[in-house]
Write an enzyme that holds these catalytic residues in place. Structure first.
Site, mmCIF file in Angstrom:
data_model
loop_
_atom_site.group_PDB
_atom_site.id
_atom_site.type_symbol
_atom_site.label_atom_id
_atom_site.label_comp_id
_atom_site.label_asym_id
_atom_site.label_seq_id
_atom_site.Cartn_x
_atom_site.Cartn_y
_atom_site.Cartn_z
ATOM 1 N N CYS A 384 15.235 -4.635 25.386
ATOM 2 C CA CYS A 384 15.370 -3.632 24.325
ATOM 3 C C CYS A 384 15.188 -4.262 22.941
ATOM 4 O O CYS A 384 14.074 -4.620 22.601
ATOM 5 C CB CYS A 384 16.687 -2.870 24.486
ATOM 6 S SG CYS A 384 16.521 -1.192 23.855
ATOM 7 N N HIS A 510 16.450 -1.085 29.935
ATOM 8 C CA HIS A 510 17.550 -1.976 30.336
ATOM 9 C C HIS A 510 17.559 -2.177 31.851
ATOM 10 O O HIS A 510 18.203 -1.405 32.569
ATOM 11 C CB HIS A 510 18.896 -1.363 29.931
ATOM 12 C CG HIS A 510 19.094 -1.304 28.455
ATOM 13 N ND1 HIS A 510 19.842 -2.248 27.779
ATOM 14 C CD2 HIS A 510 18.647 -0.434 27.525
ATOM 15 C CE1 HIS A 510 19.841 -1.941 26.484
ATOM 16 N NE2 HIS A 510 19.126 -0.849 26.312
ATOM 17 N N GLU A 512 19.157 -4.296 33.456
ATOM 18 C CA GLU A 512 20.487 -4.742 33.915
ATOM 19 C C GLU A 512 21.331 -3.607 34.474
ATOM 20 O O GLU A 512 22.226 -3.833 35.276
ATOM 21 C CB GLU A 512 21.234 -5.464 32.781
ATOM 22 C CG GLU A 512 21.728 -4.613 31.614
ATOM 23 C CD GLU A 512 20.698 -4.383 30.519
ATOM 24 O OE1 GLU A 512 19.491 -4.511 30.790
ATOM 25 O OE2 GLU A 512 21.104 -4.055 29.386
#
Ligand code: GLN
Length: 537
Positions: A384, A510, A512
């Site tokens: 990001c 993202h 993650e």
């Protein structure tokens, strides 16, 4: 309430930070592996409508769901443990509850009645709990009540639990998580705080069915019996939760304590099959027995509070285990990083991750780290804001646009390589107004991204306002930074990479948020692999 849906409430006593989220996720894991479909919900007693507007220093990472809810980081644990996505309905705050009650009041829905905490607020809480049960998708809904019993803020939630327990009888149980402290001076475990905290629950009309006791030492039979006797629970419902080496041990510890069995008995549901935790145990084995270790730098501005990057840290645990290695994160504060010290600070790390973020603090340090990674062939992953910084760095140092910047920070730059999306131009509100949640991305053939994902179409979760400025795309591609992933609807650049570099990837989304124990995220797995294989500088 769906007839067959069972409700489990998890409350906490004595102190905060006992790990209700991990206990809830572990119990859910065990019930799931017995063959039940389970979801977990978190009720947060603060007045923010969602944690999206909270500084990470306040409450750790903001976790984003597929459907674009900005939620508590515990939802990340739920997804990582269960491998099932959560949604808007899985996180409710007091702010959200009051917002809908007040909206209804303004619309005259209460027909002139005095609007009160009981029944209007508690009914709204009940409604939010039932939303998940009524979907018909879940056999069990586990609802974690944030905060500690006795807090003013959590009173309406505990009151709702009391009402639901009364209305639902055997469809509903309460697990209370408490602390059994060890006094080293006397060498004893003490049960009094647990007794008092159960008393406090009883004063609010709630009798817990199961007590999960956090402790540093094993609880003997006698002590369990004592707790059972004082707290009106059966002795087998006093569950020990001893300090664990890793949160991923907790499902195993809870299985050994038979928490899931006791829960099934109390809810009057069959035990079904024995939990099959083979893949979980394989992951644990790899995680605990790495063949080596590797240092990866995590460059960010919130590093004083490690919870700010919770999902990234967990993704590295999953990806490390997948690569049979231990990832040692070197936390680097981007504010303390500059052109002069970057080499000294980053020497020896085998990979550099530049973290997401908002605002200008520390951004030049992030850019210095990226320049170092790019010029020295150190594997780099930018997430990001990290990706946006990689774009800025490339503009400044390769394309020669010396004042290139993102419009988030410099509105007067002559080269706004990262700019505001047109849909964001007129947005003035802060909460819930970003590009949020899952969006599709098409990956170009022949790119590293395609090699990593082995798929053309993917979806990933977003949380940002600014985007790559397509006016510059041709210049970037000519100079050696390519857009490897594109959002097909808006033609937005989602991934960039440098083909001449051993591993340099920036992603606008993202990754993650989607890494789980059972499905480590391919980008993290590939990044760690590159860190292991690319020769050290
Ligand atoms: N601040 C940037 C934006 O809004 C990046 C956000 C992030 O890193 N999550 O676009």
């Amino acid at each position: 309430m769906g007839q067959s849906t069972k409700y489990i409430f998890v409350t906490g006593g004595v102190t905060s930070s006992l790990g209700k989220g991990i206990i809830s996720a572990s119990l859910a894991k065990l019930l799931q592996s017995r063959g039940y479909s389970v979801t977990i919900q978190k009720l947060d007693p603060y007045i923010n409508v969602d944690p999206g507007t909270l500084n990470p220093y306040e409450h750790g990472e903001c976790f984003v769901t597929e459907d674009g809810a900005e939620t508590d980081l515990d939802l990340g644990h739920y997804e990582r443990f269960l491998n099932v996505p959560t949604s808007q309905a899985n996180n409710v705050t007091t702010g959200k509850i009051y917002q809908s009650v007040i909206n209804k009041e303004r619309q005259g829905e209460y027909l002139g009645k005095t609007v009160q905490i009981i029944p209007h607020i508690t009914d709204e809480i009940k409604h939010r709990i039932k939303l998940l049960g009524n979907k018909g998708e879940y056999d069990v809904v586990i609802t974690e009540i944030g905060g500690t019993v006795g807090d003013i803020e959590s009173l309406p939630y505990v009151e709702t639990v009391r009402q639901l327990k009364w209305e639902q009888q055997s469809n509903c149980i309460v697990i209370h998580l408490t602390l059994v402290p060890y006094l080293s001076a006397s060498g004893e475990l003490k049960t009094k705080p647990t007794q008092h905290s159960v008393k406090q629950l009883l004063e609010l009309g709630v009798q817990p069915d199961i007590l999960v006791c956090r402790t540093e030492k094993h609880l003997g039979r006698e002590l369990r019996d004592k707790i059972a006797r004082f707290c009106n629970v059966s002795p087998q419902a006093v569950i020990e939760s001893i300090d664990a080496e890793t949160i991923y041990d907790v499902p195993i510890l809870m299985k050994n304590e038979e928490l899931d069995k006791v829960v099934c008995e109390k809810l009057n549901i069959p035990l079904k099959s024995e939990p099959d935790l083979t893949t979980w145990n394989e992951f644990l084995y790899r995680f605990k027995n790495p063949e080596g270790s590797i240092k990866i730098a995590l460059v960010g501005k919130y590093i004083e509070l490690k919870d700010s990057y919770k999902s990234i840290v967990e993704s590295f645990i999953h990806a490390g285990a997948a690569n049979h290695t231990k990832v040692k994160l070197v936390w680097i504060h981007s504010e303390n990083l500059n052109e002069d010290n970057v080499e000294e600070k980053l020497k020896g790390v085998r990979g550099i991750l530049v973290a997401p973020g908002f605002g200008s603090r520390g951004i030049e340090g992030k850019i210095s780290a990226i320049k170092y990674a790019r010029e020295n062939n150190v594997p780099f992953l930018g997430i990001c804001l990290g990706m946006q910084c990689a774009v800025i760095e490339f503009a400044r140092n390769v394309l020669g646009y010396k004042d290139a910047h993102t419009m988030e920070i410099d509105l007067n730059t002559t080269h706004p390589v990262i700019h505001l999306m047109s849909s964001q131009m007129n947005v003035t509100k802060k909460g819930g107004t970003m590009r949020l949640g899952a969006y599709p991305c098409d990956i170009k053939e022949g790119t590293k991204a395609r090699e990593i994902y082995r798929k053309e179409h993917i979806t990933e979760r977003h949380r940002h306002r600014y985007e790559f400025n397509n006016e510059y795309l041709a210049a970037y591609e000519k100079a050696g930074m390519v857009a490897s992933g594109i959002n097909p609807d808006g033609n937005l650049v989602e991934m960039v990479e440098i083909p001449s570099h051993p591993w340099f990837v920036g992603v606008q989304y993202h990754p993650e948020y989607k890494s789980t124990v059972l499905k480590p995220h391919p980008l993290f797995v590939s990044f760690v692999k590159a860190a292991l294989t690319v020769p050290e500088v």
